[in-house]
Design a protein around this motif. Sequence first.
Motif, PDB file in Angstrom:
ATOM      1  N   ARG A  12      -1.275  -1.705  66.690  1.00 12.44           N
ATOM      2  CA  ARG A  12      -1.914  -3.032  65.976  1.00 12.44           C
ATOM      3  C   ARG A  12      -2.871  -3.728  66.772  1.00 12.44           C
ATOM      4  NH1 ARG A  12       3.626  -3.892  62.742  1.00 12.44           N
ATOM      5  NH2 ARG A  12       3.511  -2.398  61.106  1.00 12.44           N
ATOM      6  N   MET A  13      -2.443  -4.182  67.889  1.00 12.58           N
ATOM      7  CA  MET A  13      -3.299  -4.527  68.880  1.00 12.58           C
ATOM      8  C   MET A  13      -4.527  -4.144  68.874  1.00 12.58           C
ATOM      9  SD  MET A  13      -0.907  -5.669  72.195  1.00 12.58           S
ATOM     10  CE  MET A  13      -1.922  -6.842  72.857  1.00 12.58           C
ATOM     11  N   ILE A  14      -4.790  -2.650  69.174  1.00 13.47           N
ATOM     12  CA  ILE A  14      -6.091  -1.897  69.154  1.00 13.47           C
ATOM     13  C   ILE A  14      -7.060  -2.247  68.123  1.00 13.47           C
ATOM     14  CG2 ILE A  14      -7.175   0.275  69.285  1.00 13.47           C
ATOM     15  CD1 ILE A  14      -4.674   1.152  70.950  1.00 13.47           C
ATOM     16  N   MET A  15      -6.208  -2.076  66.915  1.00  9.17           N
ATOM     17  CA  MET A  15      -6.990  -2.373  65.459  1.00  9.17           C
ATOM     18  C   MET A  15      -7.647  -3.734  65.226  1.00  9.17           C
ATOM     19  SD  MET A  15      -4.915   0.120  62.754  1.00  9.17           S
ATOM     20  CE  MET A  15      -3.321  -0.686  63.121  1.00  9.17           C
ATOM     21  N   LEU A  16      -6.613  -4.589  65.448  1.00 14.87           N
ATOM     22  CA  LEU A  16      -7.025  -6.111  65.147  1.00 14.87           C
ATOM     23  C   LEU A  16      -8.027  -6.533  66.263  1.00 14.87           C
ATOM     24  CD1 LEU A  16      -4.931  -6.053  63.061  1.00 14.87           C
ATOM     25  CD2 LEU A  16      -4.281  -8.522  63.580  1.00 14.87           C
ATOM     26  N   THR A  17      -7.898  -6.227  67.538  1.00 12.40           N
ATOM     27  CA  THR A  17      -9.179  -6.273  68.664  1.00 12.40           C
ATOM     28  C   THR A  17     -10.179  -5.988  67.947  1.00 12.40           C
ATOM     29  OG1 THR A  17      -7.502  -6.265  70.352  1.00 12.40           O
ATOM     30  CG2 THR A  17      -9.654  -6.301  70.935  1.00 12.40           C
ATOM     31  N   LEU A  18     -10.527  -4.483  67.565  1.00 10.81           N
ATOM     32  CA  LEU A  18     -11.746  -3.895  67.051  1.00 10.81           C
ATOM     33  C   LEU A  18     -12.471  -4.659  66.007  1.00 10.81           C
ATOM     34  CD1 LEU A  18     -10.504  -0.230  66.607  1.00 10.81           C
ATOM     35  CD2 LEU A  18     -12.387  -1.050  67.904  1.00 10.81           C
ATOM     36  N   VAL A  19     -11.799  -5.375  65.042  1.00 11.75           N
ATOM     37  CA  VAL A  19     -12.164  -6.127  64.024  1.00 11.75           C
ATOM     38  C   VAL A  19     -12.521  -7.359  64.277  1.00 11.75           C
ATOM     39  CG1 VAL A  19     -11.636  -6.847  61.682  1.00 11.75           C
ATOM     40  CG2 VAL A  19     -10.812  -4.575  62.402  1.00 11.75           C
ATOM     41  N   LEU A  20     -11.649  -8.006  65.075  1.00  7.34           N
ATOM     42  CA  LEU A  20     -11.687  -9.503  65.301  1.00  7.34           C
ATOM     43  C   LEU A  20     -12.745 -10.013  66.364  1.00  7.34           C
ATOM     44  CD1 LEU A  20      -8.146 -10.772  64.506  1.00  7.34           C
ATOM     45  CD2 LEU A  20     -10.251 -10.983  63.119  1.00  7.34           C
ATOM     46  N   LEU A  21     -12.860  -9.035  67.483  1.00 11.39           N
ATOM     47  CA  LEU A  21     -13.627  -9.467  68.597  1.00 11.39           C
ATOM     48  C   LEU A  21     -14.804  -8.579  68.678  1.00 11.39           C
ATOM     49  CD1 LEU A  21     -11.022 -10.858  69.709  1.00 11.39           C
ATOM     50  CD2 LEU A  21     -11.537  -9.988  71.941  1.00 11.39           C
ATOM     51  N   LYS A  22     -16.026  -9.574  68.999  1.00 11.87           N
ATOM     52  CA  LYS A  22     -17.278  -9.037  69.049  1.00 11.87           C
ATOM     53  C   LYS A  22     -17.678  -8.298  70.574  1.00 11.87           C
ATOM     54  CE  LYS A  22     -19.603 -12.444  66.119  1.00 11.87           C
ATOM     55  NZ  LYS A  22     -20.724 -13.279  66.207  1.00 11.87           N
ATOM     56  N   GLY A  23     -18.296  -7.277  70.498  1.00  5.71           N
ATOM     57  CA  GLY A  23     -18.386  -6.564  71.663  1.00  5.71           C
ATOM     58  C   GLY A  23     -19.554  -7.053  72.652  1.00  5.71           C
ATOM     59  N   ASN A  24     -19.994  -6.530  73.814  1.00  4.71           N
ATOM     60  CA  ASN A  24     -20.666  -7.138  74.656  1.00  4.71           C
ATOM     61  C   ASN A  24     -21.261  -5.791  75.591  1.00  4.71           C
ATOM     62  OD1 ASN A  24     -19.005  -6.278  76.770  1.00  4.71           O
ATOM     63  ND2 ASN A  24     -17.874  -8.304  76.284  1.00  4.71           N
ATOM     64  N   LYS A  25     -22.329  -6.185  76.356  1.00  2.05           N
ATOM     65  CA  LYS A  25     -22.914  -5.011  77.132  1.00  2.05           C
ATOM     66  C   LYS A  25     -22.044  -4.019  77.795  1.00  2.05           C
ATOM     67  CE  LYS A  25     -27.051  -7.519  78.117  1.00  2.05           C
ATOM     68  NZ  LYS A  25     -27.927  -8.149  79.251  1.00  2.05           N
ATOM     69  N   GLU A  26     -20.758  -4.647  78.413  1.00  2.62           N
ATOM     70  CA  GLU A  26     -19.794  -3.859  79.197  1.00  2.62           C
ATOM     71  C   GLU A  26     -19.028  -3.054  78.152  1.00  2.62           C
ATOM     72  OE1 GLU A  26     -16.784  -4.185  82.583  1.00  2.62           O
ATOM     73  OE2 GLU A  26     -17.431  -5.815  81.906  1.00  2.62           O
ATOM     74  N   PHE A  27     -18.694  -3.717  77.072  1.00  2.62           N
ATOM     75  CA  PHE A  27     -17.432  -3.257  76.177  1.00  2.62           C
ATOM     76  C   PHE A  27     -18.162  -3.315  74.590  1.00  2.62           C
ATOM     77  CE2 PHE A  27     -14.891  -4.030  79.478  1.00  2.62           C
ATOM     78  CZ  PHE A  27     -14.304  -3.260  79.882  1.00  2.62           C
ATOM     79  N   PRO A  28     -19.071  -2.333  74.273  1.00  2.00           N
ATOM     80  CA  PRO A  28     -19.807  -2.585  72.747  1.00  2.00           C
ATOM     81  C   PRO A  28     -18.862  -2.700  71.818  1.00  2.00           C
ATOM     82  CG  PRO A  28     -20.853  -0.830  74.169  1.00  2.00           C
ATOM     83  CD  PRO A  28     -19.692  -1.185  75.211  1.00  2.00           C
ATOM     84  N   VAL A  29     -17.569  -1.903  71.922  1.00  2.00           N
ATOM     85  CA  VAL A  29     -16.427  -2.158  71.230  1.00  2.00           C
ATOM     86  C   VAL A  29     -15.420  -2.615  71.960  1.00  2.00           C
ATOM     87  CG1 VAL A  29     -15.042  -0.814  69.477  1.00  2.00           C
ATOM     88  CG2 VAL A  29     -17.373   0.193  69.719  1.00  2.00           C
ATOM     89  N   GLN A  30     -14.846  -3.869  71.274  1.00  2.00           N
ATOM     90  CA  GLN A  30     -13.972  -4.541  72.239  1.00  2.00           C
ATOM     91  C   GLN A  30     -12.411  -3.859  72.195  1.00  2.00           C
ATOM     92  OE1 GLN A  30     -13.364  -6.922  74.308  1.00  2.00           O
ATOM     93  NE2 GLN A  30     -14.900  -8.272  74.401  1.00  2.00           N
ATOM     94  N   ILE A  31     -11.846  -3.986  73.331  1.00  2.86           N
ATOM     95  CA  ILE A  31     -10.360  -3.277  73.169  1.00  2.86           C
ATOM     96  C   ILE A  31      -9.465  -4.407  73.985  1.00  2.86           C
ATOM     97  CG2 ILE A  31     -11.028  -0.701  73.229  1.00  2.86           C
ATOM     98  CD1 ILE A  31     -11.097  -0.915  76.341  1.00  2.86           C
ATOM     99  N   PRO A  32      -8.327  -4.244  73.459  1.00  2.00           N
ATOM    100  CA  PRO A  32      -7.214  -5.192  74.177  1.00  2.00           C
ATOM    101  C   PRO A  32      -6.789  -5.121  75.514  1.00  2.00           C
ATOM    102  CG  PRO A  32      -6.345  -3.540  72.811  1.00  2.00           C
ATOM    103  CD  PRO A  32      -7.652  -3.350  72.506  1.00  2.00           C
ATOM    104  N   PHE A  33      -7.028  -3.632  76.079  1.00  2.00           N
ATOM    105  CA  PHE A  33      -6.750  -3.250  77.195  1.00  2.00           C
ATOM    106  C   PHE A  33      -7.232  -2.009  77.413  1.00  2.00           C
ATOM    107  CE2 PHE A  33      -3.087  -3.431  74.369  1.00  2.00           C
ATOM    108  CZ  PHE A  33      -3.203  -2.143  73.759  1.00  2.00           C
TER     109      PHE A  33
END
Length: 949
Positions: free
Chosen positions: A514-535
């Motif tokens: 659930r942490m992985i899924m909600l991080t994907l939806v709620l956080l915007k990516g950046n250059k280092e992490f285009p898709v955000q992950i919690p850990f």
Amino acid sequence: MKKIYDHKKIEKVLYDFWEKNGYFEYKKQYKNNFCIVMPPPNITGDLHMGHAFQHTIMDIIIRYNKMIGKNILWQPGTDHAGIATQIIVKNYLFSKYKYKKIKFSKKKFLKIIWQWKDKMQNNICSQIRRLGSSVNWKRNCFTMDKNMSHSVKFAFISLYKKKLIYKKKSLVNWDFSCKSVISDIEIEKKKCKGFMWYIKYYIVKDNNKIKNKEEYITVATTRPETLLGDVAVAVNPKDSRYKNFLGKNVLVPIVNRIVPIISDKSIKKNKGTGCVKITPAHDFHDYKIACDNKLPLINIFTDSGNICNKFTIYFENNVCKETSPKFLYNLDKYKAREKILKFLKKENILEKTVSKNIKILIGDRTGSLIEPRITDQWYLKVKKISKKAFKLVKNGLIEFIPEKYRNIFFSWMENIDDWCISRQLFWGHKIPAWYDSDGKIYVGINRKEIIKKNLLPKNFFLKRDKDVLDTWFSSAIWSFSSLGWPKKNDLLKMFHPTDVLVSGFDIIFFWISRMIMLTLVLLKGNKEFPVQIPFKKVYITGLIRDEIGNKMSKSKGNVIDPIDIIDGISLKDLLKKRTTYMFKSSMKNNILIRTKNNFPNGIDSYGADALRFTLASLSSPTRNINWDMKRLKGYKSFCNKIWNINIFIFSNISRKEINENMIFKKFNIIDIWIISKYNIMIKKYRYYIDNFRFDKASVVIYNFIWNSFCNWYLEFLKIIFKFFPKKDILYYKNNLIKIFQLLLVSSHPIIPFITESIWQKIKFFKYNCTKSILLQKFPSYKKDLIDKNILYNVTFIKKFLRNIRSIRNKIKINFSKKISVVIKFYEISLKKIFFQNINFLIKMANLKKIILLKNTYNYEDYFVKVLKEAKIIVIYKKKYYDSLNIRNFINKIKKINFNINSSKNKLSNKNFLKKAPKNIIKFEKNKIFNLIKIKKSIIKKIKSNKQLL
């Protein structure tokens, strides 16, 4: 210095020293950062061994990363644990204040829970400190703090706007004890003895009247009370017995509701009668059939599990009410069952009753019966998000350690249903939703914001949703909400995504996925992490069980409090702690007996370091880990061993003798050997820590300190300090302190207290020491400091000394007695270095001399040890050894004769034969027989000795 390491006097002092000096705090920088978010402990009670296990691992990782130069943050916090806390506080009120007799308002009850939270949070934080956890206390938070509450509301609103959150009426698992929906994975299935009741459902005519009482179908059920909610009877379309009944109607007993006979492929022909009553509002299988056939849903239970006075009937587009039979009004389901069965018997509708083992559902939090029930709930759409999460892990963006746990994650992601995120509790995050008088939903931070955004009148009627969010909802955003999200801040830039999550395999679905899924939806990516992950990494630990493999639980009375291991606890207090809340006398007695057997004197005080080293050594990549008190005792001795090294150094070295310019300036075989061994060890040690094999890391450093450093290096130095010239000894002393410093720094992540304590004392020598060992740079592997030839030569020297000791022990020659040794080398390369150190070896083995063997030398009468590298001869004639053996044999025979005569005297005593039980008399006879047998074997050994012959 005190000879015994007293952890009680130093642990609290050292932790305060670390905390006050800000050693656990981070610096503002955007590179080389390292972060762990603590899985927030529930405020339901004190920490247990599982917490201690995970905290030890996290602290090893954090301290190690700080010492290799990273900017660290260990983010702490505690969890409100909605349903669990509410139940525990209710039980507490009941036991202390007889809660059932006192009516608490919701406001008063919540006030009590907040008081409970303050108390438990203080206890938990105190325990975390006692374990030595290097967390950043300035950032401590609680999942229902003001800032965290804002994060949760913001997350809900964002997901609602993305049309991922919706509300619908559906079938859920309902806990009648706490009057709330609960998750499928918070339920235990239990087998118990029950009954199958066979009930007649009469066929009705087109005019809705019974044709005749001989025409019926029989339905078998284990829950006869649910017939009140029947909407159909289903049979398998291929069941020839019921082909003629399809399309007809039957009369549901008691409520006299006319329902159709339908067909469905899922009905098992061989189960029961092959006819299944369809009660979709109270059975998940029936619910699916009802949805497929567009049947109505009828709820018959109240929130608390009683029969409704009026049933609620849900059709596709409308709802209506149906009156319940008056004799069942508001009855408990079991009392209702009794009355229903009584009615069915009276009317000759109950055909028969058969005993049967049945499965029931139990709430793992409340222990109460769970029933499916139709309710309005909030849901989060997760099927699309789960596919993205699946790909992330499969592509290696998130690594599971051990890798096998990826499969559990994949299994959940492939079979996931929408997540029911609402709960009907007092305690928790209120759902930020309001309703107007027409039932229209408004979602927002607060009422004021909703009125402003929707251009509504100030006095517009809005009613707040009563439900709270599932605890796991706030936990699912923990990795970034604990770092200040949704506000843009430096912490998120510096530390998110976090580096490692340490967790148990049992919450891979509950939390990690659930942490992985909600991080994907709620956080915007950046250059280092285009898709955000919690850990970036997930380290999965096993479950700490008791010494025989049972899960530790208060109900079993086998829980070990980590603080009781650190401080110790008397048997009396331990028994009290384990049985205070045991209400079953049989269970209480078993716990008393088992505790007395396992801990007859209570639990000794072992200290945090011994506990931590034990937990690290147990951290193998298995699901279940059995606790081992023997290992704990061994690691307490290990801590004392390190303390004794400290005492040895301070007893043998003065401040005047310390000269940093002497360190590693003049090398000798012993120093080169120990430095080589250390570098081999540190290479393995760092590899194991980097790869999360803390069990192997602990073994590597334990073996080096105990065996190489203490058993050999220090023993070598004792001889050197005693017999070598003072000028040479100074080099040895300075090298010893430097090597010991390296060992302290290497050991610090696992055993922080004793290493810091000794580090503070080593400053006495005015070495170039940092203020705290935690600030010291972690040692690195240096290949150029490994001398393979010296390692090989010293290995032979050790083998030589071990064999001399072995022969001494065998032939009973005291170490104080000097003997001569003759040696012949098979490997010439060893000869030179051996004789270069011959005086040292003579002192180490307490020998008269060591002679190089000549071919003419006769050694047949002496003790010989043939090794791969050389032949060793101890100049001590065998005849002395043989005569010594004979004397030992004769002494043994004397003792045996004494015992034989003692037993014979007993058996010749008439009073003994009269009074003694038969088994005692038999024992004495067998004893004589066995002793005579042993005596004969010893006599044979004596006769076989040539010296005697």
